[in-house]
Scaffold this motif. Sequence first.
Motif, short mmCIF file in Angstrom:
data_model
loop_
_atom_site.label_atom_id
_atom_site.label_comp_id
_atom_site.label_asym_id
_atom_site.label_seq_id
_atom_site.Cartn_x
_atom_site.Cartn_y
_atom_site.Cartn_z
N UNK A 143 0.87 -1.15 -0.02
CA UNK A 143 0.51 0.16 -0.39
C UNK A 143 0.32 1.19 -0.19
N UNK A 144 0.61 2.55 -0.71
CA UNK A 144 1.65 3.70 -1.21
C UNK A 144 1.24 4.07 -1.90
N UNK A 145 1.70 5.95 -1.66
CA UNK A 145 0.81 6.69 -3.09
C UNK A 145 2.25 6.91 -3.80
N UNK A 146 3.28 6.20 -3.35
CA UNK A 146 4.28 6.59 -4.42
C UNK A 146 4.44 5.32 -5.56
N UNK A 147 3.93 5.67 -6.77
CA UNK A 147 3.52 4.64 -7.93
C UNK A 147 4.59 3.91 -8.49
N UNK A 148 6.38 4.60 -8.94
CA UNK A 148 7.20 4.43 -9.35
C UNK A 148 7.34 2.85 -8.07
N UNK A 149 7.21 2.61 -6.73
CA UNK A 149 7.45 1.53 -5.83
C UNK A 149 6.77 0.43 -6.90
N UNK A 150 5.29 0.81 -7.45
CA UNK A 150 4.10 -0.31 -7.61
C UNK A 150 5.05 -0.67 -8.51
N UNK A 151 6.00 0.07 -9.46
CA UNK A 151 6.17 -0.56 -10.50
C UNK A 151 7.34 -1.23 -10.89
N UNK A 152 7.98 -1.63 -9.47
CA UNK A 152 8.99 -2.93 -8.70
C UNK A 152 8.34 -4.74 -9.83
N UNK A 153 8.86 -5.57 -10.22
CA UNK A 153 8.53 -6.72 -11.09
C UNK A 153 8.06 -6.87 -10.26
N UNK A 154 9.19 -7.00 -8.76
CA UNK A 154 9.25 -8.07 -7.76
C UNK A 154 7.59 -7.52 -6.97
N UNK A 155 7.14 -6.92 -7.21
CA UNK A 155 6.11 -6.04 -6.36
C UNK A 155 4.74 -7.15 -7.54
N UNK A 156 4.17 -7.84 -6.32
CA UNK A 156 2.87 -8.32 -7.38
C UNK A 156 2.17 -7.77 -6.90
N UNK A 157 1.46 -8.11 -5.96
CA UNK A 157 0.12 -7.23 -5.91
C UNK A 157 -0.07 -5.65 -4.60
N UNK A 158 -0.45 -4.87 -4.99
CA UNK A 158 -0.07 -3.48 -4.84
C UNK A 158 -1.20 -2.28 -5.31
N UNK A 159 -1.32 -1.34 -4.40
CA UNK A 159 -2.57 -0.91 -4.33
C UNK A 159 -2.43 0.98 -4.36
N UNK A 160 -2.26 1.69 -5.72
CA UNK A 160 -1.45 2.72 -5.00
C UNK A 160 -3.09 3.72 -4.30
N UNK A 161 -3.09 4.76 -3.24
CA UNK A 161 -4.09 5.25 -2.76
C UNK A 161 -4.12 6.31 -3.75
#
Length: 253
Positions: A143-161
């Motif tokens: 869970x984050x407001x940093x969209x770059x973090x969610x772009x990591x290939x290793x992040x399979x599940x996530x959500x941009x608040x």
Amino acid sequence: MSKECPFAVRLTFHGDLVLFLRGKRGTADRRLNERTSVKDILEACGVPHTEVDLVLVDGEPVDFGWVIAAEATIDIFPIDPKPVTFFPENCLQVRGIRKFVADGHLGKLVRDLRLLGIDVLYDRNAEDRQLVKTSSAQDRALLTRDRRLLMHAAVRHGYYLRSQNSLEQTVEVLRRFDLGSVLTPFSRCLLCNALLEAAEKEKIIGQLEPLTKIYYDQFRRCPGCGQVYWSGSHFEKLQKRIGAIRDRLQTEA
Ligand SMILES: [Zn+2]
């Protein structure tokens, strides 16, 4: 880069994915100079792969690794919490995620989620690479407001608040991960995330204020950090918070 390569792709972003794009339009035309994966094309447009549930290339469902090598029309759909009616077997996001890790700016959201019994790891000093590692190693949605973090290939599940308001963020997470029916308020430590255990009064009496000793008999203790919980004045405030979250959850998005 091959000389015969340059080709155009037209991308149409559906639903609220438009919020990630620079302009307000949901359509983007891009010229590619080399074969490029769907994930890289989406993220070049600013849309993290964790926000995308279905990609159609010329009307056919594909996954994030699919390579675009020639002119194409690409439709990109967000996650719909309602049951998917078309191409249900080609959804790119996993349903039923119940474990989370939150980035260091989300203390209030974390407190709300733990109050509702949801498992959320949180370290306000955590660095980006730790967050990515925890998310990936423990299969937790980031869970984050940093969209770059969610772009990591290793992040399979996530959500941009979307919201910056913690109550709205809590409701967003409950909706996105369909958690409304699995809430167990007051079951988890707000400080460290461990599940609370019933505690005998005699065993924790040394940690209590004089009036608490007199007026309360039921206590719960955190096996992680030792914090003791009881239904004192703070309890009413927390119940109000849960009420406000539930009310907001029941109103239309
Ligand atoms: Zn604790």
